[in-house]
Enzyme design. Structure first.
Site, PDB file in Angstrom:
ATOM      1  N   HIS A 170      31.208 -43.381 143.020  1.00 29.64           N
ATOM      2  CA  HIS A 170      31.760 -42.861 141.776  1.00 29.64           C
ATOM      3  C   HIS A 170      31.219 -41.471 141.497  1.00 29.64           C
ATOM      4  O   HIS A 170      30.087 -41.143 141.840  1.00 29.64           O
ATOM      5  CB  HIS A 170      31.467 -43.787 140.588  1.00 29.64           C
ATOM      6  CG  HIS A 170      30.024 -44.096 140.382  1.00 29.64           C
ATOM      7  ND1 HIS A 170      29.343 -45.035 141.119  1.00 29.64           N
ATOM      8  CD2 HIS A 170      29.111 -43.574 139.513  1.00 29.64           C
ATOM      9  CE1 HIS A 170      28.088 -45.094 140.705  1.00 29.64           C
ATOM     10  NE2 HIS A 170      27.915 -44.211 139.743  1.00 29.64           N
TER      11      HIS A 170
ATOM     12  N   HIS B 188      30.717 -38.872 138.215  1.00 32.87           N
ATOM     13  CA  HIS B 188      30.697 -38.705 136.759  1.00 32.87           C
ATOM     14  C   HIS B 188      31.358 -37.373 136.411  1.00 32.87           C
ATOM     15  O   HIS B 188      31.083 -36.357 137.053  1.00 32.87           O
ATOM     16  CB  HIS B 188      29.258 -38.636 136.235  1.00 32.87           C
ATOM     17  CG  HIS B 188      28.441 -39.868 136.476  1.00 32.87           C
ATOM     18  ND1 HIS B 188      28.135 -40.762 135.488  1.00 32.87           N
ATOM     19  CD2 HIS B 188      27.857 -40.353 137.605  1.00 32.87           C
ATOM     20  CE1 HIS B 188      27.392 -41.735 135.978  1.00 32.87           C
ATOM     21  NE2 HIS B 188      27.210 -41.515 137.268  1.00 32.87           N
TER      22      HIS B 188
HETATM   23  P1  AMP Z   1      24.927 -44.432 138.537  1.00 27.15           P
HETATM   24  O1  AMP Z   1      25.154 -45.467 139.611  1.00 27.15           O
HETATM   25  O2  AMP Z   1      23.506 -44.011 138.413  1.00 27.15           O
HETATM   26  O3  AMP Z   1      25.856 -43.263 138.685  1.00 27.15           O
HETATM   27  O4  AMP Z   1      25.210 -45.100 137.129  1.00 27.15           O
HETATM   28  C1  AMP Z   1      26.260 -45.987 136.902  1.00 27.15           C
HETATM   29  C2  AMP Z   1      27.052 -45.563 135.698  1.00 27.15           C
HETATM   30  O5  AMP Z   1      28.001 -46.579 135.449  1.00 27.15           O
HETATM   31  C3  AMP Z   1      26.246 -45.373 134.409  1.00 27.15           C
HETATM   32  O6  AMP Z   1      26.577 -44.121 133.824  1.00 27.15           O
HETATM   33  C4  AMP Z   1      26.700 -46.541 133.526  1.00 27.15           C
HETATM   34  O7  AMP Z   1      26.718 -46.207 132.159  1.00 27.15           O
HETATM   35  C5  AMP Z   1      28.082 -46.807 134.066  1.00 27.15           C
HETATM   36  N1  AMP Z   1      28.553 -48.175 133.886  1.00 27.15           N
HETATM   37  C6  AMP Z   1      27.901 -49.311 134.182  1.00 27.15           C
HETATM   38  N2  AMP Z   1      28.652 -50.393 133.910  1.00 27.15           N
HETATM   39  C7  AMP Z   1      29.837 -49.923 133.435  1.00 27.15           C
HETATM   40  C8  AMP Z   1      31.035 -50.526 132.985  1.00 27.15           C
HETATM   41  N3  AMP Z   1      31.177 -51.864 132.955  1.00 27.15           N
HETATM   42  N4  AMP Z   1      32.051 -49.735 132.565  1.00 27.15           N
HETATM   43  C9  AMP Z   1      31.915 -48.385 132.588  1.00 27.15           C
HETATM   44  N5  AMP Z   1      30.808 -47.739 133.013  1.00 27.15           N
HETATM   45  C10 AMP Z   1      29.782 -48.493 133.429  1.00 27.15           C
END
Ligand code: AMP
Length: 138
Positions: free
Chosen positions: A103, A105
């Site tokens: 993913h 951001h």
């Molecule tokens: P990272 O893997 O460090 O990029 O972080 C994972 C991101 O996914 C974080 O910003 C969380 O806030 C986000 N996140 C986790 N669970 C969900 C969800 N169910 N829906 C949307 N975003 C999520």
């Protein structure tokens, strides 16, 4: 490298097993709002096919995702009348990754406004309003 876990949270979002606030999708990618937004309009872009991160992604997956990242970065910047956009991407736990489905951001940014601290649950009504603004700008 650890194998892809088909039950990670984003795989479950893709299958519709848990809710998400979707803003855009095409055949290869999905964009939805981050539930712990570090700026208003913080969204995530993922491929619909499995890979953990950039390290195991195919060139086709990366190309599809970055096309959608660009589309959503432009839309989110316009939707929030932002001056810039931060694009973040983490690889494996040591690289800051918490969810092991590739993913990116996308965070609209305003001059002099710091990102909020990570890990703080957002207000779902505000997130829905922000998603609508981004959809309208697409
Ligand atoms: P990272 O893997 O460090 O990029 O972080 C994972 C991101 O996914 C974080 O910003 C969380 O806030 C986000 N996140 C986790 N669970 C969900 C969800 N169910 N829906 C949307 N975003 C999520």
């Amino acid at each position: 490298m650890t194998a892809y876990d088909p039950n990670n949270i984003f795989a479950r979002i893709l299958r519709g097993e848990i809710p998400s606030t979707r803003v855009y999708e095409d055949d290869e990618t999905l964009a939805f709002m981050d539930i712990m937004p570090r700026s208003d309009g913080h969204l995530l872009v993922i491929p619909k096919t499995p890979c953990r991160n950039v390290l195991d992604a195919s060139p086709d997956q990366l190309e599809a995702v970055i096309r959608t990242v660009k589309k959503l970065a432009i839309a989110a910047k316009a939707a929030f009348d932002a001056e810039g956009v931060t694009i973040q991407q983490f690889n494996e736990a040591a690289g800051g990754q918490e969810v092991f489905h590739l993913h990116f951001h996308v965070l609209p940014r305003h001059e002099g406004v710091a990102l909020r601290a990570p890990g703080q649950m957002g207000d779902m009504a505000a997130i829905a309003t922000h998603a609508e603004k981004i959809r309208a700008a697409l």
